[in-house]
Design a protein around this motif. Structure first.
Motif, PDB file in Angstrom:
ATOM      1  N   VAL A  31     101.498 -90.347  48.590  1.00 13.65           N
ATOM      2  CA  VAL A  31     100.692 -89.240  49.098  1.00 13.65           C
ATOM      3  C   VAL A  31      99.626 -89.747  50.065  1.00 13.65           C
ATOM      4  O   VAL A  31      99.382 -89.151  51.124  1.00 13.65           O
ATOM      5  CB  VAL A  31     100.052 -88.455  47.937  1.00 13.65           C
ATOM      6  N   ALA A  32      99.002 -90.878  49.746  1.00 14.80           N
ATOM      7  CA  ALA A  32      97.992 -91.451  50.636  1.00 14.80           C
ATOM      8  C   ALA A  32      98.610 -91.903  51.955  1.00 14.80           C
ATOM      9  O   ALA A  32      97.986 -91.776  53.023  1.00 14.80           O
ATOM     10  CB  ALA A  32      97.285 -92.614  49.953  1.00 14.80           C
ATOM     11  N   GLY A  39      96.437 -88.549  59.750  1.00 18.80           N
ATOM     12  CA  GLY A  39      95.134 -88.816  60.334  1.00 18.80           C
ATOM     13  C   GLY A  39      93.929 -88.676  59.430  1.00 18.80           C
ATOM     14  O   GLY A  39      92.803 -88.595  59.917  1.00 18.80           O
ATOM     15  N   PHE A  40      94.129 -88.641  58.095  1.00 13.78           N
ATOM     16  CA  PHE A  40      92.951 -88.633  57.224  1.00 13.78           C
ATOM     17  C   PHE A  40      93.186 -89.543  56.033  1.00 13.78           C
ATOM     18  O   PHE A  40      94.322 -89.915  55.724  1.00 13.78           O
ATOM     19  CB  PHE A  40      92.566 -87.216  56.790  1.00 13.78           C
ATOM     20  N   ARG A  72      91.168 -80.150  50.424  1.00  9.06           N
ATOM     21  CA  ARG A  72      92.072 -79.725  49.352  1.00  9.06           C
ATOM     22  C   ARG A  72      93.392 -79.220  49.925  1.00  9.06           C
ATOM     23  O   ARG A  72      94.471 -79.572  49.427  1.00  9.06           O
ATOM     24  CB  ARG A  72      91.425 -78.635  48.485  1.00  9.06           C
ATOM     25  N   ARG A  73      93.291 -78.409  50.957  1.00  3.61           N
ATOM     26  CA  ARG A  73      94.508 -77.867  51.550  1.00  3.61           C
ATOM     27  C   ARG A  73      95.370 -78.994  52.124  1.00  3.61           C
ATOM     28  O   ARG A  73      96.589 -79.025  51.938  1.00  3.61           O
ATOM     29  CB  ARG A  73      94.146 -76.855  52.637  1.00  3.61           C
ATOM     30  N   GLY A  74      94.758 -79.922  52.833  1.00  3.62           N
ATOM     31  CA  GLY A  74      95.516 -81.019  53.422  1.00  3.62           C
ATOM     32  C   GLY A  74      96.123 -81.935  52.387  1.00  3.62           C
ATOM     33  O   GLY A  74      97.280 -82.359  52.520  1.00  3.62           O
ATOM     34  N   ARG A 372      90.300 -76.846  60.474  1.00  4.17           N
ATOM     35  CA  ARG A 372      89.886 -77.625  61.641  1.00  4.17           C
ATOM     36  C   ARG A 372      90.924 -78.673  62.015  1.00  4.17           C
ATOM     37  O   ARG A 372      90.940 -79.187  63.116  1.00  4.17           O
ATOM     38  CB  ARG A 372      88.544 -78.323  61.344  1.00  4.17           C
ATOM     39  N   ILE A 373      91.767 -79.029  61.041  1.00  3.93           N
ATOM     40  CA  ILE A 373      92.758 -80.083  61.245  1.00  3.93           C
ATOM     41  C   ILE A 373      94.137 -79.492  60.987  1.00  3.93           C
ATOM     42  O   ILE A 373      94.329 -78.724  60.058  1.00  3.93           O
ATOM     43  CB  ILE A 373      92.491 -81.256  60.269  1.00  3.93           C
TER      44      ILE A 373
END
Length: 376
Positions: A31-32, A39-40, A72-74, A372-373
Motif C-alpha cells: 500500500v505504501a 506522489g504521497f 484518508r481518501r487517498g 486537492r490531489i
C-alpha cells in the motif's frame, strides 16, 4: 503566544483489513508503494497490517480537516488497489490470524527484545503535534496537559469490539497499550534535566532501547519542535480527529499563557491519573469520568464542557469556537467510534456489522469536497 504561530499537525494510524472478512491483512509495504507511485508518503508501522498518514503543518483547523480528508481518501484508494480495506479503528474487531512484524532492523529488534508484546500489537492511535519553541516549554506544557489526557481518550475512544467480543470498554486499545513499560501518562517533570534522567534510566534498564520508544501520552517530540499528544485511539471519523486536534491546540495555547503569567500546572498524582485513565477507557464519553484535579466523579460530557470553558479564550483567538461547538454537537448526537461499534454489535452480535459501520465512518465526509490531489 501569537495565535498566528499556533502550528499543528496530525498523524493517524490505520488498520488494513481483508475486504471480505474484515481480518487484518499484512499489506502495508504494498500500500505504501502504491502511495509513493501516486506522489504521497505513508509510514510503515510495527505490524504489516498498519499504515500511518501525516499531515503537513497547519495554522487553520479547517485546512487541517481538509487535508485529513484527502489523506484518508487517498490511502483508502491505495488499499483498495491492493485488495485491502482501510479501517479507522484502534484494534481489530475480528480474530486476527497473525500480526507479522514489518521487516525493518528496528522492528525486528523490538520483536526480539519485547517478544509477544510486539506480536500482539495491531493498535492504531492518533498523534497531535503542536508547535513549541523548545523542549523546556514542551515539558512544562505537558504538565498542564496531563489532567486532560483521560478526557481526550474518552472523546475519541474507538476500540470497543476486539476478537469478535464486546470488551466492556470504550477503549480497549488503551488498556492493551499500557502494557508497554514506557506507555501511559508521563510523570510530572520539573525540568529537562529530570526528563533526561528518567529516559536515561529507562535506557539503562532495557525498558526502551532508543528514545523513540518513550511512548508517554504527551511528550516532547523526538523529530519535530513540538509537544506530541499520543493518548487517543485513532478516531472513527475525520471530524472527530479535527475536533481532537483543535481542542489539543487550544489547551496548549492556554498552558503557554499560564506559563507566561508565571503559573504552574496543577499537581496530579500518578494514582489519581491512573484511576481517571481507567474510567475513561471503561466508560468513554457517554459515561462517568474522574476529574484528576479535584478527584470528583462527574459525567464525561460535563468534563468536556469544563474543558471547552477553560479553552474558550484560545478558541476565540484562533477562530475555532464554531468548529468546536458544531463538531461536539455532531459527535455527541451520533456517537463516537466506540458507541457506533457497540450499537452495531449489540443489534445482532455480528462483527460484520461492526466492520460495515467502521468502513462507513472511516471515509465519512471525505467525499464532500473536490480533492486537492488526484489519487487515481
Amino acid at each position: 503566544m501569537d495565535a498566528d504561530s499556533a502550528t499543528f499537525g496530525v498523524e493517524e494510524e490505520f488498520l488494513l483489513a481483508d475486504p471480505r472478512t474484515g481480518a487484518p491483512v499484512p499489506k502495508n509495504v504494498e500500500v505504501a508503494q502504491t502511495a509513493a507511485e501516486l506522489g504521497f508518503d505513508l509510514q510503515l508501522e510495527l505490524t504489516r497490517c498498519q499504515v500511518e498518514t501525516s499531515t503537513t503543518v497547519h495554522t487553520s483547523a479547517t485546512e487541517l480537516r481538509d487535508e485529513l480528508r484527502d489523506l484518508r481518501r487517498g490511502t483508502a484508494s491505495c488499499a483498495e488497489k491492493n485488495d485491502a480495506r482501510l479501517l479507522a479503528v484502534a484494534i481489530p474487531p475480528t480474530i486476527p490470524r497473525q500480526f507479522p512484524i514489518t521487516d525493518t532492523p528496528r522492528y525486528r529488534r523490538m520483536s526480539v527484545d519485547f517478544g509477544m508484546l510486539a506480536h500482539e500489537q495491531g493498535l492504531c492511535g492518533c498523534h497531535v503535534h503542536v508547535g513549541v519553541p523548545n523542549r523546556e516549554v514542551a515539558l512544562q506544557v505537558s504538565n498542564f496537559l496531563r489532567p486532560w489526557l483521560p478526557l481526550f481518550l474518552a472523546l475519541t475512544a474507538n476500540s470497543a469490539i476486539y476478537r469478535g467480543t464486546d470488551t466492556g470498554y470504550a477503549s480497549w486499545r488503551s488498556i492493551l497499550w499500557r502494557r508497554w513499560p514506557s506507555a501511559g501518562p508521563p510523570p510530572y517533570f520539573g525540568s529537562v534535566r529530570d526528563y533526561d534522567a528518567m529516559v536515561a534510566m529507562m535506557l539503562s534498564s532495557g525498558s526502551i532501547f532508543d528514545e523513540k520508544m518513550v511512548y508517554w501520552d504527551v511528550r516532547p517530540s523526538m523529530s519535530f519542535p513540538t509537544v506530541e499528544i499520543r493518548v487517543s485511539d485513532v478516531p472513527a471519523t475525520v471530524e472527530e480527529t479535527a475536533l481532537l486536534a483543535t481542542l489539543v491546540r487550544a489547551t496548549v495555547l492556554m498552558a503557554r499563557k499560564s506559563l507566561a503569567q508565571g503559573r504552574n500546572a496543577p499537581p496530579v498524582t500518578a494514582e489519581v491519573l491512573r484511576a481517571a485513565y481507567w474510567k475513561a477507557a471503561r466508560s468513554g464519553i457517554d459515561g462517568d469520568s474522574v476529574d484528576p484535579v479535584d478527584g470528583r466523579v462527574r459525567p464525561a460530557v460535563e468534563q468536556l464542557a469544563k474543558l471547552v470553558e477553560h479553552v474558550e479564550p484560545a478558541l476565540e483567538e484562533l477562530g475555532d469556537r464554531t468548529l468546536v461547538a458544531d463538531s461536539i454537537t455532531a459527535v455527541l448526537a451520533r456517537g463516537n467510534g466506540a458507541i457506533r461499534q457497540i450499537n452495531a454489535f449489540r443489534e445482532r452480535g455480528d462483527v460484520d456489522d461492526v466492520i460495515a459501520e467502521l468502513t462507513a465512518a472511516t471515509l465519512q465526509g471525505c467525499q464532500d469536497r473536490k480533492p486537492r490531489i488526484r489519487w487515481a
